[in-house]
Design a protein around this motif. Structure first.
Motif, mmCIF file in Angstrom:
data_model
loop_
_atom_site.group_PDB
_atom_site.id
_atom_site.type_symbol
_atom_site.label_atom_id
_atom_site.label_comp_id
_atom_site.label_asym_id
_atom_site.label_seq_id
_atom_site.Cartn_x
_atom_site.Cartn_y
_atom_site.Cartn_z
ATOM 1 N N VAL A 67 0.824 -1.214 0.000
ATOM 2 C CA VAL A 67 0.000 0.000 0.000
ATOM 3 C C VAL A 67 0.858 1.264 0.000
ATOM 4 O O VAL A 67 0.382 2.345 0.315
ATOM 5 C CB VAL A 67 -1.018 0.013 1.174
ATOM 6 C CG1 VAL A 67 -2.026 -1.117 1.017
ATOM 7 C CG2 VAL A 67 -0.319 -0.050 2.519
ATOM 8 N N GLY A 68 2.124 1.119 -0.359
ATOM 9 C CA GLY A 68 3.001 2.268 -0.509
ATOM 10 C C GLY A 68 3.526 2.867 0.780
ATOM 11 O O GLY A 68 3.925 4.029 0.809
ATOM 12 N N LEU A 69 3.558 2.076 1.850
ATOM 13 C CA LEU A 69 4.068 2.576 3.130
ATOM 14 C C LEU A 69 5.149 1.642 3.671
ATOM 15 O O LEU A 69 5.097 1.180 4.812
ATOM 16 C CB LEU A 69 2.921 2.724 4.140
ATOM 17 C CG LEU A 69 1.842 3.732 3.749
ATOM 18 C CD1 LEU A 69 0.658 3.648 4.700
ATOM 19 C CD2 LEU A 69 2.419 5.139 3.730
ATOM 20 N N GLY A 70 6.149 1.381 2.840
ATOM 21 C CA GLY A 70 7.173 0.397 3.157
ATOM 22 C C GLY A 70 8.252 0.849 4.115
ATOM 23 O O GLY A 70 9.045 0.038 4.569
ATOM 24 N N THR A 71 8.305 2.123 4.448
ATOM 25 C CA THR A 71 9.340 2.610 5.359
ATOM 26 C C THR A 71 8.771 2.718 6.769
ATOM 27 O O THR A 71 7.756 3.370 6.984
ATOM 28 C CB THR A 71 9.881 3.978 4.890
ATOM 29 O OG1 THR A 71 10.456 3.820 3.588
ATOM 30 C CG2 THR A 71 10.941 4.518 5.832
ATOM 31 N N LEU A 72 9.446 2.063 7.701
ATOM 32 C CA LEU A 72 9.039 2.087 9.103
ATOM 33 C C LEU A 72 10.063 2.896 9.889
ATOM 34 O O LEU A 72 11.266 2.650 9.795
ATOM 35 C CB LEU A 72 8.956 0.659 9.660
ATOM 36 C CG LEU A 72 8.602 0.497 11.136
ATOM 37 C CD1 LEU A 72 7.251 1.140 11.461
ATOM 38 C CD2 LEU A 72 8.601 -0.976 11.512
ATOM 39 N N VAL A 146 13.948 1.714 10.634
ATOM 40 C CA VAL A 146 13.937 0.268 10.834
ATOM 41 C C VAL A 146 14.463 -0.412 9.573
ATOM 42 O O VAL A 146 13.934 -0.199 8.476
ATOM 43 C CB VAL A 146 12.513 -0.229 11.181
ATOM 44 C CG1 VAL A 146 12.492 -1.740 11.300
ATOM 45 C CG2 VAL A 146 12.025 0.438 12.465
ATOM 46 N N MET A 147 15.487 -1.200 9.742
ATOM 47 C CA MET A 147 16.114 -1.909 8.620
ATOM 48 C C MET A 147 15.388 -3.220 8.309
ATOM 49 O O MET A 147 15.296 -3.627 7.164
ATOM 50 C CB MET A 147 17.587 -2.211 8.933
ATOM 51 C CG MET A 147 18.394 -0.967 9.299
ATOM 52 S SD MET A 147 18.425 0.262 7.996
ATOM 53 C CE MET A 147 19.486 -0.525 6.832
ATOM 54 N N LYS A 148 14.898 -3.870 9.362
ATOM 55 C CA LYS A 148 14.239 -5.152 9.196
ATOM 56 C C LYS A 148 13.330 -5.391 10.395
ATOM 57 O O LYS A 148 13.727 -5.149 11.527
ATOM 58 C CB LYS A 148 15.289 -6.264 9.124
ATOM 59 C CG LYS A 148 14.742 -7.664 9.028
ATOM 60 C CD LYS A 148 15.884 -8.671 9.024
ATOM 61 C CE LYS A 148 15.382 -10.092 9.048
ATOM 62 N NZ LYS A 148 16.496 -11.053 9.111
ATOM 63 N N SER A 149 12.143 -5.862 10.148
ATOM 64 C CA SER A 149 11.240 -6.225 11.226
ATOM 65 C C SER A 149 11.395 -7.715 11.494
ATOM 66 O O SER A 149 11.079 -8.543 10.642
ATOM 67 C CB SER A 149 9.790 -5.904 10.839
ATOM 68 O OG SER A 149 8.935 -6.310 11.858
ATOM 69 N N VAL A 150 11.910 -8.050 12.654
ATOM 70 C CA VAL A 150 12.142 -9.443 13.012
ATOM 71 C C VAL A 150 10.881 -10.058 13.609
ATOM 72 O O VAL A 150 10.532 -11.198 13.323
ATOM 73 C CB VAL A 150 13.328 -9.557 14.002
ATOM 74 C CG1 VAL A 150 13.534 -10.993 14.456
ATOM 75 C CG2 VAL A 150 14.592 -8.999 13.367
ATOM 76 N N LYS A 151 10.166 -9.277 14.423
ATOM 77 C CA LYS A 151 8.962 -9.759 15.091
ATOM 78 C C LYS A 151 8.064 -8.556 15.320
ATOM 79 O O LYS A 151 8.465 -7.588 15.953
ATOM 80 C CB LYS A 151 9.347 -10.409 16.419
ATOM 81 C CG LYS A 151 8.244 -11.121 17.130
ATOM 82 C CD LYS A 151 8.805 -11.825 18.359
ATOM 83 C CE LYS A 151 7.749 -12.618 19.078
ATOM 84 N NZ LYS A 151 8.297 -13.328 20.234
ATOM 85 N N GLU A 152 6.847 -8.634 14.800
ATOM 86 C CA GLU A 152 5.970 -7.471 14.888
ATOM 87 C C GLU A 152 4.514 -7.930 14.953
ATOM 88 O O GLU A 152 4.102 -8.837 14.242
ATOM 89 C CB GLU A 152 6.189 -6.593 13.648
ATOM 90 C CG GLU A 152 5.517 -5.267 13.695
ATOM 91 C CD GLU A 152 5.863 -4.394 12.487
ATOM 92 O OE1 GLU A 152 5.612 -3.201 12.574
ATOM 93 O OE2 GLU A 152 6.366 -4.906 11.467
ATOM 94 N N ASN A 153 3.727 -7.280 15.814
ATOM 95 C CA ASN A 153 2.296 -7.533 15.927
ATOM 96 C C ASN A 153 1.945 -9.006 16.107
ATOM 97 O O ASN A 153 1.062 -9.534 15.446
ATOM 98 C CB ASN A 153 1.542 -6.973 14.709
ATOM 99 C CG ASN A 153 1.689 -5.484 14.595
ATOM 100 O OD1 ASN A 153 1.724 -4.782 15.593
ATOM 101 N ND2 ASN A 153 1.784 -4.997 13.387
ATOM 102 N N VAL A 154 2.625 -9.662 17.024
ATOM 103 C CA VAL A 154 2.365 -11.081 17.262
ATOM 104 C C VAL A 154 1.174 -11.259 18.187
ATOM 105 O O VAL A 154 0.725 -10.315 18.838
ATOM 106 C CB VAL A 154 3.606 -11.795 17.850
ATOM 107 C CG1 VAL A 154 4.770 -11.736 16.900
ATOM 108 C CG2 VAL A 154 3.980 -11.215 19.198
ATOM 109 N N ARG A 155 0.679 -12.462 18.257
ATOM 110 C CA ARG A 155 -0.441 -12.773 19.146
ATOM 111 C C ARG A 155 0.004 -12.650 20.606
ATOM 112 O O ARG A 155 1.166 -12.894 20.927
ATOM 113 C CB ARG A 155 -0.933 -14.192 18.874
ATOM 114 C CG ARG A 155 -1.532 -14.338 17.479
ATOM 115 C CD ARG A 155 -2.096 -15.724 17.269
ATOM 116 N NE ARG A 155 -1.116 -16.786 17.324
ATOM 117 C CZ ARG A 155 -0.471 -17.253 16.271
ATOM 118 N NH1 ARG A 155 -0.679 -16.774 15.082
ATOM 119 N NH2 ARG A 155 0.386 -18.243 16.417
#
Length: 158
Positions: A67-72, A146-155
């Motif tokens: 959706v065009g929002l790739g930069t965190l 953020v270069m890489k998301s290792v763990k995000e929005n987990v249960r």
């Protein structure tokens, strides 16, 4: 004096919550089958979990890049401590900014930690220069791309 406790969950409630965390798109019939109760019982229990605030919403997780929002970007914000009213004004201003997807009041070097989704570095630079530094009470910001998301929005682990 006895403390007021949170509403309790039985094993069926826990099964419903765990199943919905894995797949929020389950139909009531599918959910009832998974937790081994009738559809009517499942609907009543699920509705109670919503009403009591255990379930706060159901939504789709979007792929930011698609959706065009790739930069965190994570931004630490320190406020002017001499003016406590700045905190409330800051929070009100943050609530109006769609680019900020999370705003957390934290202890430590900063007062708030912001999680921001944007198109690219230029997009963030524009946001920083036009909006972030102009927020009420902002004394200092520190930006982390953020270069890489290792763990995000987990249960939730319960």
């Amino acid at each position: 004096m006895k403390e007021t406790s949170k509403p309790s969950l039985d094993r069926i409630d826990v099964k419903i919550l765990r199943a919905l965390q894995i797949d929020g798109r389950l139909s009531n019939a599918e959910l009832a089958m998974q937790v081994n109760v009738s559809p009517a019982t499942c609907h009543r229990r699920t509705q109670r979990l919503f009403d009591k605030g255990f379930i706060t919403g159901v939504r789709a997780d979007l792929a930011p890049e698609m959706v065009g929002l790739g930069t965190l970007v994570m931004v630490g914000v320190a406020l002017d401590r001499a003016a406590p009213e700045h905190r409330l004004a800051f929070e009100e201003a943050i609530l109006k900014m769609k680019e900020i997807i999370d705003c957390l009041l934290v202890a430590g070097e900063f007062d708030f930690l912001l999680k921001i989704r944007c198109r690219d570095m230029d997009d963030f630079n524009r946001l920083q220069g036009e909006k972030l530094i102009a927020l009420p009470g902002v004394r200092q910001t520190r930006t982390f791309f953020v270069m890489k998301s290792v763990k995000e929005n987990v249960r939730l682990p319960f």
